[in-house]
Design a protein around this motif. Structure first.
Motif, PDB file in Angstrom:
ATOM      1  N   SER A  36       1.204  -1.333   0.092  1.00  0.00           N
ATOM      2  CA  SER A  36       0.000   0.089  -0.053  1.00  0.00           C
ATOM      3  C   SER A  36       1.188   0.978  -0.218  1.00  0.00           C
ATOM      4  N   LEU A  37       0.242   2.199  -0.554  1.00  0.00           N
ATOM      5  CA  LEU A  37       0.723   3.898  -0.073  1.00  0.00           C
ATOM      6  C   LEU A  37       0.220   4.900   0.679  1.00  0.00           C
ATOM      7  N   THR A  38       0.755   5.366   0.537  1.00  0.00           N
ATOM      8  CA  THR A  38      -0.652   6.882   0.891  1.00  0.00           C
ATOM      9  C   THR A  38       0.726   8.382   0.305  1.00  0.00           C
ATOM     10  N   VAL A  39      -0.510   9.016  -0.448  1.00  0.00           N
ATOM     11  CA  VAL A  39       0.019  10.693  -1.085  1.00  0.00           C
ATOM     12  C   VAL A  39      -0.595  11.635   0.063  1.00  0.00           C
ATOM     13  N   ARG A  40       0.056  12.449   0.385  1.00  0.00           N
ATOM     14  CA  ARG A  40      -0.196  13.547   0.991  1.00  0.00           C
ATOM     15  C   ARG A  40      -0.512  15.105   0.720  1.00  0.00           C
ATOM     16  N   CYS A  41      -1.114  15.264   0.315  1.00  0.00           N
ATOM     17  CA  CYS A  41      -1.722  16.904  -0.561  1.00  0.00           C
ATOM     18  C   CYS A  41      -2.355  17.736   0.769  1.00  0.00           C
ATOM     19  N   ARG A  42      -1.506  19.163  -0.065  1.00  0.00           N
ATOM     20  CA  ARG A  42      -1.345  20.144   1.295  1.00  0.00           C
ATOM     21  C   ARG A  42      -2.842  21.369   0.548  1.00  0.00           C
ATOM     22  N   TYR A  43      -3.009  22.193   0.996  1.00  0.00           N
ATOM     23  CA  TYR A  43      -4.031  23.105   0.299  1.00  0.00           C
ATOM     24  C   TYR A  43      -3.888  24.401   0.931  1.00  0.00           C
ATOM     25  N   ASP A  44      -3.867  25.425   0.593  1.00  0.00           N
ATOM     26  CA  ASP A  44      -4.117  26.642   1.349  1.00  0.00           C
ATOM     27  C   ASP A  44      -5.317  27.195   1.642  1.00  0.00           C
ATOM     28  N   PRO A  45      -5.307  27.648   2.742  1.00  0.00           N
ATOM     29  CA  PRO A  45      -6.787  28.293   3.643  1.00  0.00           C
ATOM     30  C   PRO A  45      -7.763  28.560   2.788  1.00  0.00           C
ATOM     31  N   GLY A  46      -8.836  28.641   3.198  1.00  0.00           N
ATOM     32  CA  GLY A  46     -10.086  28.968   2.902  1.00  0.00           C
ATOM     33  C   GLY A  46     -10.375  27.967   1.986  1.00  0.00           C
ATOM     34  N   TYR A  47     -10.160  26.434   1.602  1.00  0.00           N
ATOM     35  CA  TYR A  47     -10.229  25.861   0.777  1.00  0.00           C
ATOM     36  C   TYR A  47     -10.575  24.228   1.909  1.00  0.00           C
ATOM     37  N   GLU A  48     -10.756  24.777   3.127  1.00  0.00           N
ATOM     38  CA  GLU A  48     -11.315  22.812   3.627  1.00  0.00           C
ATOM     39  C   GLU A  48     -12.430  22.379   3.969  1.00  0.00           C
ATOM     40  N   ARG A  49     -13.729  23.940   3.439  1.00  0.00           N
ATOM     41  CA  ARG A  49     -15.102  22.973   2.979  1.00  0.00           C
ATOM     42  C   ARG A  49     -14.871  21.976   1.635  1.00  0.00           C
ATOM     43  N   TYR A  50     -14.120  23.097   1.009  1.00  0.00           N
ATOM     44  CA  TYR A  50     -14.400  22.459  -0.689  1.00  0.00           C
ATOM     45  C   TYR A  50     -13.882  20.651  -0.538  1.00  0.00           C
ATOM     46  N   VAL A  51     -14.884  20.394  -2.292  1.00  0.00           N
ATOM     47  CA  VAL A  51     -14.234  18.825  -2.501  1.00  0.00           C
ATOM     48  C   VAL A  51     -13.004  17.984  -2.873  1.00  0.00           C
ATOM     49  N   LYS A  52     -12.722  17.354  -1.864  1.00  0.00           N
ATOM     50  CA  LYS A  52     -10.972  17.059  -2.121  1.00  0.00           C
ATOM     51  C   LYS A  52     -11.085  15.611  -3.001  1.00  0.00           C
ATOM     52  N   TRP A  53     -10.052  15.637  -4.907  1.00  0.00           N
ATOM     53  CA  TRP A  53     -10.327  14.043  -5.553  1.00  0.00           C
ATOM     54  C   TRP A  53      -8.564  13.718  -5.482  1.00  0.00           C
ATOM     55  N   TRP A  54      -9.318  12.357  -6.195  1.00  0.00           N
ATOM     56  CA  TRP A  54      -7.902  11.895  -6.798  1.00  0.00           C
ATOM     57  C   TRP A  54      -7.927  11.197  -8.230  1.00  0.00           C
ATOM     58  N   CYS A  55      -7.287  11.915  -9.138  1.00  0.00           N
ATOM     59  CA  CYS A  55      -7.968  11.569 -10.626  1.00  0.00           C
ATOM     60  C   CYS A  55      -6.355  11.122 -10.719  1.00  0.00           C
ATOM     61  N   ARG A  56      -6.760  10.273 -12.173  1.00  0.00           N
ATOM     62  CA  ARG A  56      -5.991   9.508 -12.629  1.00  0.00           C
ATOM     63  C   ARG A  56      -5.897   9.724 -13.793  1.00  0.00           C
ATOM     64  N   GLY A  57      -4.558   9.828 -14.644  1.00  0.00           N
ATOM     65  CA  GLY A  57      -4.742  10.268 -16.053  1.00  0.00           C
ATOM     66  C   GLY A  57      -3.255  11.406 -16.099  1.00  0.00           C
ATOM     67  N   ALA A  58      -2.289  11.588 -17.529  1.00  0.00           N
ATOM     68  CA  ALA A  58      -1.610  12.070 -17.538  1.00  0.00           C
ATOM     69  C   ALA A  58      -2.233  13.728 -18.561  1.00  0.00           C
TER      70      ALA A  58
END
Length: 202
Positions: A36-58
């Motif tokens: 297994s592997l885990t990817v951690r992504c960070r974001y700026d303040p103001g996007y806390e309630r936004y939907v986050k996603w993981w997408c495949r494809g170049a």
């Protein structure tokens, strides 16, 4: 007027091109087949309630959404992939389990918003699972030729079994052998004539 337009161009460019500074993550990650592997992504303040996603494809316009959050911190799981948003830390993690070699591809971690979404590209590489060590194989082969050991609960019964076998030998096998020996001797006994002493030749 022209100078102001020139200043606005870089800002407009960031709005339509994915991967701005509002979201960041690793450029590349590696995993091992069946692991297994885990990817951690960070974001700026103001996007806390936004939907986050993981997408495949170049290709940014053609990437396929694998999984999305609900806008909360509740973990979402879909097949072998799960995603969880930590709004206090302003980061979200994507975990891929039971990795396969064909999971190697270009992925995006992103934020859904009005207009163009925000995204950060991540190269995922899955390495083949390591082969079994020779020492492990040697140990397994050695165990195949090891004589089985009697279970502990049966070890106390072994002297009793020996005594029963000895009694059978004395009372059954020994008389049988003596009877067979007597029969052999009876068959091979010397024969005697019934008419007394043989007559002498005149």
């Amino acid at each position: 007027m022209g100078g102001r337009t020139t200043c606005l161009l870089p800002a407009l460019f960031l709005l339509v091109i994915p991967g701005s500074s509002a979201i960041s993550g690793p450029r590349a990650v590696r995993g091992v087949e069946w692991g297994s592997l885990t990817v951690r992504c960070r974001y700026d303040p103001g996007y806390e309630r936004y939907v986050k996603w993981w997408c495949r494809g170049a290709a940014w316009n053609n990437c396929r959404f694998v999984i999305k959050t609900t806008g909360s911190e509740k973990e979402v799981k879909k097949g072998r992939v799960s995603i969880r948003d930590n709004q206090k830390d302003r980061s979200f993690t994507v975990t891929m389990e039971e990795l396969r070699l064909d999971d190697s591809d270009t992925y995006w971690c992103g934020i859904e918003r009005n207009g163009t979404d925000l995204g950060n590209t991540v190269e995922v590489t899955i390495d083949p699972a390591p082969t079994v060590l020779i020492s492990t194989l040697a140990t397994s082969n050695a165990n195949m030729f090891t004589a089985p050991v009697a279970p502990k609960e049966n070890q106390g019964q072994l002297p009793l079994l020996g005594s029963v076998h000895f009694l059978l030998l004395v009372f059954l096998k020994v008389p049988l052998l003596l009877g067979m020996l007597g029969a052999v001797l009876w068959v091979n006994r010397p024969l005697r004539s019934s008419g007394g002493n043989p007559e002498k030749n005149q």
